[in-house]
Scaffold this motif. Structure first.
Motif, PDB file in Angstrom:
ATOM      1  N   PRO A 150     -44.914   8.774  -5.282  1.00  0.00           N
ATOM      2  CA  PRO A 150     -44.504   9.924  -4.840  1.00  0.00           C
ATOM      3  C   PRO A 150     -45.385  11.101  -4.844  1.00  0.00           C
ATOM      4  O   PRO A 150     -45.318  11.740  -3.911  1.00  0.00           O
ATOM      5  CB  PRO A 150     -43.161  10.056  -5.623  1.00  0.00           C
ATOM      6  N   ALA A 151     -45.919  11.260  -5.947  1.00  0.00           N
ATOM      7  CA  ALA A 151     -46.956  12.395  -6.065  1.00  0.00           C
ATOM      8  C   ALA A 151     -48.121  12.314  -5.017  1.00  0.00           C
ATOM      9  O   ALA A 151     -48.429  13.085  -4.356  1.00  0.00           O
ATOM     10  CB  ALA A 151     -47.484  12.785  -7.687  1.00  0.00           C
ATOM     11  N   LEU A 152     -48.538  11.127  -4.912  1.00  0.00           N
ATOM     12  CA  LEU A 152     -49.632  10.711  -3.889  1.00  0.00           C
ATOM     13  C   LEU A 152     -49.189  11.019  -2.676  1.00  0.00           C
ATOM     14  O   LEU A 152     -49.792  11.403  -1.820  1.00  0.00           O
ATOM     15  CB  LEU A 152     -50.267   9.610  -4.492  1.00  0.00           C
ATOM     16  N   GLY A 153     -47.995  10.144  -2.386  1.00  0.00           N
ATOM     17  CA  GLY A 153     -47.495  10.471  -1.263  1.00  0.00           C
ATOM     18  C   GLY A 153     -47.095  11.943  -0.680  1.00  0.00           C
ATOM     19  O   GLY A 153     -47.514  12.133   0.604  1.00  0.00           O
ATOM     20  N   GLY A 154     -46.571  12.485  -1.552  1.00  0.00           N
ATOM     21  CA  GLY A 154     -46.511  14.097  -1.030  1.00  0.00           C
ATOM     22  C   GLY A 154     -47.673  14.933  -1.009  1.00  0.00           C
ATOM     23  O   GLY A 154     -47.419  15.635   0.171  1.00  0.00           O
ATOM     24  N   MET A 155     -48.664  14.549  -1.573  1.00  0.00           N
ATOM     25  CA  MET A 155     -50.007  15.118  -1.471  1.00  0.00           C
ATOM     26  C   MET A 155     -50.636  14.811  -0.164  1.00  0.00           C
ATOM     27  O   MET A 155     -51.250  15.579   0.826  1.00  0.00           O
ATOM     28  CB  MET A 155     -50.771  15.014  -2.604  1.00  0.00           C
ATOM     29  N   LEU A 156     -50.432  13.154   0.092  1.00  0.00           N
ATOM     30  CA  LEU A 156     -51.101  12.802   1.398  1.00  0.00           C
ATOM     31  C   LEU A 156     -50.297  13.251   2.755  1.00  0.00           C
ATOM     32  O   LEU A 156     -51.206  14.092   3.521  1.00  0.00           O
ATOM     33  CB  LEU A 156     -51.013  11.414   1.540  1.00  0.00           C
ATOM     34  N   VAL A 157     -49.048  13.563   2.423  1.00  0.00           N
ATOM     35  CA  VAL A 157     -48.353  14.223   3.737  1.00  0.00           C
ATOM     36  C   VAL A 157     -48.699  15.560   3.830  1.00  0.00           C
ATOM     37  O   VAL A 157     -48.867  16.129   4.916  1.00  0.00           O
ATOM     38  CB  VAL A 157     -46.991  14.030   3.353  1.00  0.00           C
ATOM     39  N   ILE A 276     -30.498   5.553  -3.050  1.00  0.00           N
ATOM     40  CA  ILE A 276     -31.229   6.809  -3.578  1.00  0.00           C
ATOM     41  C   ILE A 276     -32.861   6.781  -3.019  1.00  0.00           C
ATOM     42  O   ILE A 276     -32.877   7.998  -2.714  1.00  0.00           O
ATOM     43  CB  ILE A 276     -31.364   6.411  -5.220  1.00  0.00           C
ATOM     44  N   SER A 277     -33.531   5.728  -2.957  1.00  0.00           N
ATOM     45  CA  SER A 277     -34.920   5.999  -2.524  1.00  0.00           C
ATOM     46  C   SER A 277     -34.969   6.458  -1.178  1.00  0.00           C
ATOM     47  O   SER A 277     -36.081   7.055  -0.816  1.00  0.00           O
ATOM     48  CB  SER A 277     -35.667   4.726  -2.844  1.00  0.00           C
ATOM     49  N   THR A 278     -33.894   5.863  -0.444  1.00  0.00           N
ATOM     50  CA  THR A 278     -34.029   6.409   1.230  1.00  0.00           C
ATOM     51  C   THR A 278     -33.728   7.490   1.395  1.00  0.00           C
ATOM     52  O   THR A 278     -34.210   8.591   2.285  1.00  0.00           O
ATOM     53  CB  THR A 278     -33.149   5.124   1.958  1.00  0.00           C
ATOM     54  N   PHE A 279     -32.711   8.110   0.791  1.00  0.00           N
ATOM     55  CA  PHE A 279     -31.936   9.303   1.413  1.00  0.00           C
ATOM     56  C   PHE A 279     -32.157  10.535   0.261  1.00  0.00           C
ATOM     57  O   PHE A 279     -32.075  11.650   0.585  1.00  0.00           O
ATOM     58  CB  PHE A 279     -30.650   9.344   1.514  1.00  0.00           C
ATOM     59  N   LEU A 280     -32.835  10.551  -0.789  1.00  0.00           N
ATOM     60  CA  LEU A 280     -32.845  11.411  -1.725  1.00  0.00           C
ATOM     61  C   LEU A 280     -33.948  12.392  -1.297  1.00  0.00           C
ATOM     62  O   LEU A 280     -33.734  13.729  -1.387  1.00  0.00           O
ATOM     63  CB  LEU A 280     -33.338  10.843  -3.251  1.00  0.00           C
ATOM     64  N   PRO A 281     -35.236  12.142  -0.748  1.00  0.00           N
ATOM     65  CA  PRO A 281     -36.275  12.948  -0.315  1.00  0.00           C
ATOM     66  C   PRO A 281     -35.816  13.801   0.819  1.00  0.00           C
ATOM     67  O   PRO A 281     -36.064  14.843   0.905  1.00  0.00           O
ATOM     68  CB  PRO A 281     -37.507  11.964   0.075  1.00  0.00           C
ATOM     69  N   MET A 282     -34.835  13.372   1.661  1.00  0.00           N
ATOM     70  CA  MET A 282     -34.197  14.064   2.667  1.00  0.00           C
ATOM     71  C   MET A 282     -33.353  15.122   2.258  1.00  0.00           C
ATOM     72  O   MET A 282     -33.428  16.250   2.396  1.00  0.00           O
ATOM     73  CB  MET A 282     -33.455  12.957   3.719  1.00  0.00           C
ATOM     74  N   TYR A 283     -32.742  14.828   1.377  1.00  0.00           N
ATOM     75  CA  TYR A 283     -31.748  15.722   0.568  1.00  0.00           C
ATOM     76  C   TYR A 283     -32.521  16.853  -0.165  1.00  0.00           C
ATOM     77  O   TYR A 283     -32.313  18.035   0.237  1.00  0.00           O
ATOM     78  CB  TYR A 283     -30.661  15.042  -0.355  1.00  0.00           C
ATOM     79  N   SER A 291     -40.733  20.950  -1.292  1.00  0.00           N
ATOM     80  CA  SER A 291     -41.759  20.262  -0.447  1.00  0.00           C
ATOM     81  C   SER A 291     -41.600  18.596  -0.820  1.00  0.00           C
ATOM     82  O   SER A 291     -40.832  18.200  -1.266  1.00  0.00           O
ATOM     83  CB  SER A 291     -43.200  20.781  -0.927  1.00  0.00           C
ATOM     84  N   ALA A 292     -42.554  18.023  -0.207  1.00  0.00           N
ATOM     85  CA  ALA A 292     -42.532  16.583   0.106  1.00  0.00           C
ATOM     86  C   ALA A 292     -43.071  16.134  -1.291  1.00  0.00           C
ATOM     87  O   ALA A 292     -42.510  14.874  -1.919  1.00  0.00           O
ATOM     88  CB  ALA A 292     -43.538  15.971   1.120  1.00  0.00           C
ATOM     89  N   THR A 293     -43.568  17.012  -2.221  1.00  0.00           N
ATOM     90  CA  THR A 293     -44.475  16.414  -3.560  1.00  0.00           C
ATOM     91  C   THR A 293     -43.356  16.570  -4.546  1.00  0.00           C
ATOM     92  O   THR A 293     -42.887  15.642  -5.230  1.00  0.00           O
ATOM     93  CB  THR A 293     -45.594  17.530  -3.886  1.00  0.00           C
ATOM     94  N   VAL A 294     -42.243  17.683  -4.256  1.00  0.00           N
ATOM     95  CA  VAL A 294     -41.270  17.857  -5.370  1.00  0.00           C
ATOM     96  C   VAL A 294     -40.065  16.734  -5.139  1.00  0.00           C
ATOM     97  O   VAL A 294     -39.728  16.063  -5.942  1.00  0.00           O
ATOM     98  CB  VAL A 294     -40.616  19.189  -4.978  1.00  0.00           C
ATOM     99  N   ALA A 295     -39.727  16.313  -3.850  1.00  0.00           N
ATOM    100  CA  ALA A 295     -39.121  15.296  -3.195  1.00  0.00           C
ATOM    101  C   ALA A 295     -39.550  13.809  -3.944  1.00  0.00           C
ATOM    102  O   ALA A 295     -38.767  13.199  -4.515  1.00  0.00           O
ATOM    103  CB  ALA A 295     -38.894  15.319  -1.804  1.00  0.00           C
ATOM    104  N   GLY A 296     -40.761  13.760  -3.878  1.00  0.00           N
ATOM    105  CA  GLY A 296     -41.256  12.466  -4.603  1.00  0.00           C
ATOM    106  C   GLY A 296     -41.338  12.542  -5.916  1.00  0.00           C
ATOM    107  O   GLY A 296     -40.815  11.565  -6.489  1.00  0.00           O
ATOM    108  N   PHE A 297     -41.359  13.782  -6.739  1.00  0.00           N
ATOM    109  CA  PHE A 297     -41.135  13.750  -7.819  1.00  0.00           C
ATOM    110  C   PHE A 297     -39.823  13.451  -8.541  1.00  0.00           C
ATOM    111  O   PHE A 297     -39.489  12.976  -9.734  1.00  0.00           O
ATOM    112  CB  PHE A 297     -41.451  14.961  -8.610  1.00  0.00           C
ATOM    113  N   THR A 298     -38.673  13.739  -7.524  1.00  0.00           N
ATOM    114  CA  THR A 298     -37.398  13.517  -8.047  1.00  0.00           C
ATOM    115  C   THR A 298     -36.973  12.115  -8.101  1.00  0.00           C
ATOM    116  O   THR A 298     -36.096  11.463  -8.742  1.00  0.00           O
ATOM    117  CB  THR A 298     -36.434  14.107  -6.947  1.00  0.00           C
ATOM    118  N   LEU A 299     -37.804  11.341  -7.092  1.00  0.00           N
ATOM    119  CA  LEU A 299     -37.950   9.616  -7.122  1.00  0.00           C
ATOM    120  C   LEU A 299     -38.797   9.163  -8.369  1.00  0.00           C
ATOM    121  O   LEU A 299     -38.452   8.150  -8.846  1.00  0.00           O
ATOM    122  CB  LEU A 299     -38.514   9.095  -5.787  1.00  0.00           C
TER     123      LEU A 299
END
Length: 483
Positions: A150-157, A276-283, A291-299
């Motif tokens: 998730p951290a890498l994903g958030g940073m890439l995004v 959880i994994s599908t809809f938590l980043p959206m929430y 940010s996408a990075t923070v959303a990634g860390f919640t997962l």
């Protein structure tokens, strides 16, 4: 199996790398999805990005398990990884949501081999006494992938492009294949391949129809005939499986109560996991404004709880037994589900992360106990099929969950907008595309209405998740002491 020639530490590392590729896929794509929707549009197709991948994964996992029992683990895993990497490259080049969904189908066809065959390899090269400990190591892959994924994903995004969340799979897959080629040596008595093609086709038709109906949530005019066709396909599938000599699902393995309950609970926990994994980043991104990075860390929190609990699962099984271990896991799933159901955007990402962590603990305790129990219950020639059957049930849970919860979200949001007299006629489910993007052209009132609608819809999704946590716990109560 020539264990003398097999370098176990290197094979374990290669298997963990292959599983890491599969594990990172779950979290890294979820983190990127809000940005993918913002660029490609098609919010109403959101859940299809997951459903397409999961459907083909579920449809092929048992075939790969059977093929690995016939031809050996290594060639089957190589083919699966190859198809997965082709799909990953294509996903990165997608220019529309429809294209992305097609490429996810391809990716899913390959993914069906990765998790079950990799897990089975470990079951082959380690003894019964070693398996609980080594399965804990495998479970740590989820923690490593979760911290980095998730951290890498958030940073890439944020800093490069969401397309790299797919392309990152390529070097991982190539290195894993090279290591397995060099260090895993099998002695396999090759048999004539007997694959249940009829069962596979009937299953694919049945599950595809129900998945479509769940996602569309009654919006199609052909609900009744499609429902009838799906039920007939699944009915014929069950009849065929009971009669064929080479069933896609080895029902005889399910006669043991622990295996039966493990597989059914894997279905319900699969629904929880995808919800959880599908809809938590959206929430977290859409409603909490993070940010996408923070959303990634919640997962990440969920996948940190998972390996910690998995590493403890082996010790717990030895001290308090299989039943008590799974019940503790079931209780953690209940607690995590309840926290998600009561979550509010004002609670912030720490609450979301804590809910994820507790759910991960539940997943870790139950899943590791299930795999060890199943692998200890069967011989080598059925271990691939038995392990794959458990993975299959979780994948079916993922598939049903993505479709069902996507349908709940879409229908609840559409109903909210329709019932709200202040909602402009221009607002629709696909207006979430703008909300997840910059939303610069959106008025304050329209943004507020969409926020409220999305909050209510996601709460409905998480109440359904909690309901499945209740079902999971209830099923675990049917285990007997000593099993």
């Amino acid at each position: 199996m020539s264990e003398r020639k097999t370098n176990r530490p290197f094979v374990l590392a290669a298997v963990m790398l292959a599983m890491f590729m599969g594990a990172i896929e779950a979290t890294i794509v979820s983190t990127a999805m809000p940005d993918i929707v913002a660029e490609l549009g098609g919010f109403s197709l959101y859940s299809w990005v997951f459903s397409a991948y999961l459907l083909m994964n579920a449809a092929t996992v048992l075939i790969y398990g059977k093929l690995s029992d016939i031809f050996g683990r290594r060639p089957v895993l190589f083919i699966g990884i190859g198809i997965f990497l082709i799909g990953s490259v294509l996903c990165g080049f997608a220019v529309s949501m429809e294209q992305l969904i097609v490429y996810r189908f391809i990716q899913g066809i390959g993914a069906g081999a990765v998790m079950p065959v990799a897990t089975t390899i470990v079951g082959d090269i380690y003894t019964k006494e070693e398996r609980a400990k080594v399965q804990g190591y495998l479970a740590s892959v989820w923690g490593i992938s979760a911290v980095s994924g998730p951290a890498l994903g958030g940073m890439l995004v944020e800093f490069v492009s969401w397309r790299w969340v797919f392309w990152i799979n390529v070097p991982l897959g190539v290195v894993s294949v090279m290591m397995l080629f060099l260090f895993l040596h099998e002695k396999v008595e090759k048999k004539k391949p007997e694959i249940d093609y009829i069962g596979t086709i009937l299953f694919l038709i049945g599950i595809s129809v129900f998945m479509y109906l769940l996602v569309e949530a009654g919006k199609t005019a052909y609900t009744v005939p499609l429902l009838a066709a799906g039920m007939l396909a699944l009915l014929f599938f069950v009849i065929h499986e009971r009669r064929t000599a080479v069933p896609m699902i080895p029902f005889h393995l399910w006669k043991a109560r622990p295996i039966l309950i493990a597989n059914v609970v894997s279905l319900t926990t699969g629904i929880i996991l995808i919800g959880i994994s599908t809809f938590l980043p959206m929430y977290v991104q859409g409603l909490m404004g993070e940010s996408a990075t923070v959303a990634g860390f919640t997962l990440t929190a969920m996948s940190i709880g998972w390996p910690i609990a998995s590493s403890l699962s082996g010790k717990l099984m030895m001290s308090v037994g299989y039943r008590t271990t799974t019940l503790i896991g079931g209780a953690a799933l209940l607690a995590g589900g309840l926290m998600f159901a009561f979550m509010d955007p004002s609670f912030g990402p720490l609450w979301a992360g804590a809910s994820s962590f507790i759910t991960g603990v539940g997943m870790g305790l139950t899943s590791t106990a299930f795999i060890v129990s199943i692998q200890n219950a069967v011989e080598w020639h059925e271990r691939g099929a038995a392990t794959a059957s458990n993975m299959f049930m979780r994948n079916i849970g993922n598939t049903i969950g993505a479709a069902l919860l996507g349908g709940v979200l879409n229908s609840r949001l559409a109903a909210y907008l329709q019932a709200n007299p202040e909602a402009p006629a221009s607002l629709s489910v696909d207006s979430i595309n703008e909300l997840l993007g910059e939303g610069a052209a959106m008025t304050h009132s329209a943004r507020f209405i969409l926020n409220e609608g999305l909050t209510a819809s996601l709460h409905a999704v998480y109440w359904v998740v909690f309901l499945f946590a209740v079902v999971s716990f209830a099923l675990l109560l049917f285990l007997k002491k000593g099993e």
